[in-house]
Scaffold this active site. Sequence first.
Site, short mmCIF file in Angstrom:
data_model
loop_
_atom_site.label_atom_id
_atom_site.label_comp_id
_atom_site.label_asym_id
_atom_site.label_seq_id
_atom_site.Cartn_x
_atom_site.Cartn_y
_atom_site.Cartn_z
N ASP A 12 68.72 44.00 70.88
CA ASP A 12 67.35 43.70 71.32
C ASP A 12 66.32 44.45 70.48
OD1 ASP A 12 65.49 42.41 72.90
OD2 ASP A 12 65.46 44.00 74.41
N GLY A 13 65.18 43.80 70.29
CA GLY A 13 64.07 44.47 69.62
C GLY A 13 63.66 43.85 68.29
N ARG A 16 59.82 42.67 68.31
CA ARG A 16 58.86 43.78 68.24
C ARG A 16 58.85 44.40 66.84
NH1 ARG A 16 61.23 46.82 73.08
NH2 ARG A 16 62.73 45.11 72.91
N TRP A 17 60.05 44.54 66.27
CA TRP A 17 60.11 45.10 64.90
C TRP A 17 59.36 44.21 63.92
CZ3 TRP A 17 61.43 43.91 59.98
CH2 TRP A 17 61.61 44.98 59.09
N HIS A 29 63.96 38.89 63.21
CA HIS A 29 65.30 38.30 63.37
C HIS A 29 66.07 38.36 62.05
CE1 HIS A 29 64.49 37.21 67.42
NE2 HIS A 29 63.54 36.34 67.12
N GLU A 59 68.68 32.18 78.92
CA GLU A 59 67.25 32.32 79.22
C GLU A 59 66.38 32.22 77.96
OE1 GLU A 59 69.65 34.34 80.58
OE2 GLU A 59 69.50 33.25 82.48
N TRP A 61 66.13 30.01 75.87
CA TRP A 61 65.57 28.67 75.63
C TRP A 61 64.10 28.61 76.05
CZ3 TRP A 61 68.25 25.87 72.46
CH2 TRP A 61 69.66 25.93 72.48
N LEU A 122 89.80 42.23 63.36
CA LEU A 122 88.69 42.40 64.30
C LEU A 122 88.32 41.03 64.85
CD1 LEU A 122 86.16 43.87 65.53
CD2 LEU A 122 84.98 43.35 63.38
N GLU A 191 81.14 51.99 79.71
CA GLU A 191 80.17 53.07 79.50
C GLU A 191 78.95 52.44 78.84
OE1 GLU A 191 80.90 55.88 80.78
OE2 GLU A 191 82.98 55.33 81.20
C1 IPE Z 1 68.72 39.70 75.67
O1 IPE Z 1 67.49 40.01 75.09
C2 IPE Z 1 69.37 38.59 74.93
C3 IPE Z 1 69.77 38.89 73.57
C4 IPE Z 1 69.73 40.05 72.95
C5 IPE Z 1 70.31 37.78 72.89
P1 IPE Z 1 66.14 39.44 75.66
O2 IPE Z 1 65.06 40.04 74.86
O3 IPE Z 1 66.18 37.97 75.72
O4 IPE Z 1 66.13 40.01 77.13
P2 IPE Z 1 64.93 40.09 78.17
O5 IPE Z 1 64.41 38.71 78.35
O6 IPE Z 1 63.92 40.99 77.59
O7 IPE Z 1 65.56 40.67 79.39
C1 IPE Z 2 66.72 40.13 70.50
O1 IPE Z 2 65.47 40.49 70.02
C2 IPE Z 2 67.25 38.94 69.79
C3 IPE Z 2 67.23 37.70 70.57
C4 IPE Z 2 66.97 37.58 71.83
C5 IPE Z 2 67.55 36.52 69.83
P1 IPE Z 2 64.18 39.95 70.71
O2 IPE Z 2 63.75 38.71 70.02
O3 IPE Z 2 64.34 39.84 72.17
O4 IPE Z 2 63.16 41.11 70.37
P2 IPE Z 2 62.04 41.68 71.31
O5 IPE Z 2 62.73 42.22 72.53
O6 IPE Z 2 61.11 40.56 71.62
O7 IPE Z 2 61.41 42.76 70.50
MG MG Z 3 64.01 41.19 73.72
#
Ligand code: IPE
Ligand code: IPE
Ligand code: MG
Length: 224
Positions: A12-13, A16-17, A29, A59, A61, A122, A191
């Site tokens: 995740d993130g 924002r990055w 991405h 979600e 989508w 793996l 964990e």
């Molecule tokens: C969770 O991240 C799904 C993936 C990393 C693929 P999201 O960014 O979609 O999660 P929420 O919506 O903030 O909980």
């Molecule tokens: C997670 O990064 C990757 C996917 C859900 C595809 P995000 O796209 O959710 O990044 P943030 O959380 O919006 O920064």
């Molecule tokens: Mg996210």
Amino acid sequence: MNLLNHVAIIMDGNGRWGLKYKNSRNAGHKEGLKTVEKIIKQTIRHKIKFLTLYAFSTENWKRPKKEINYLFNLLENFLNHRINELYKQNIRLKIIGVKNFSSKLNKLLNASEKKTSKNKKLQINLALNYGSKFELINAFKTLYKKKEKINEKNLSKYLQTKNIPDPDLLIRTGNTKRLSNFLLWQLAYSEIFFEKKLWPEFNEKDYNKIIKKFKNIKRNFGKI
Ligand code: IPE
Ligand code: IPE
Ligand code: MG
């Protein structure tokens, strides 16, 4: 010292990055994919057998079409360019989630799974259009239809993670502490490490540090 057989990651993130450094979520991405490559290498170095990566949730989508298309194009490109290399590295690719994408992408995913199905070093489980609640409901429905006894062993047979041991370790990057519908059943005794860094800035050193900490945790599984 704990053995580490299966690592699951909520990557995740990216968005924002991307916004912070390139003024574009999609750029995040693209950058995130570089972290995927680094983490795969380290996972092999640590002789870990299973790596599950949450790439797209049921979600997700709800995001703008432009971002969704970008993500799936990125995936398509990655597979087209890298699947041979993954194959040569003895990596098996498995998709968990429902493959209801374009017929072109579905075919590519199926072909990638098939090509690498005998590989042993793996196993990478890529969670795509994956949602744990849907997975569980589906498994219960199957048990009901087949009139099978409802118990842990039978239920596990109808999960997408059939034949995959539960994760020992879950990492979520991006400074958010939630599961977002990921492996709710399978993470029962994992964990969990929540990491402040955004996925594109997460690196080998961060990963190694978490693994080291994991190895020294006293895992009780209810015992003392
Ligand atoms: C969770 O991240 C799904 C993936 C990393 C693929 P999201 O960014 O979609 O999660 P929420 O919506 O903030 O909980
Ligand atoms: C997670 O990064 C990757 C996917 C859900 C595809 P995000 O796209 O959710 O990044 P943030 O959380 O919006 O920064
Ligand atoms: Mg996210």
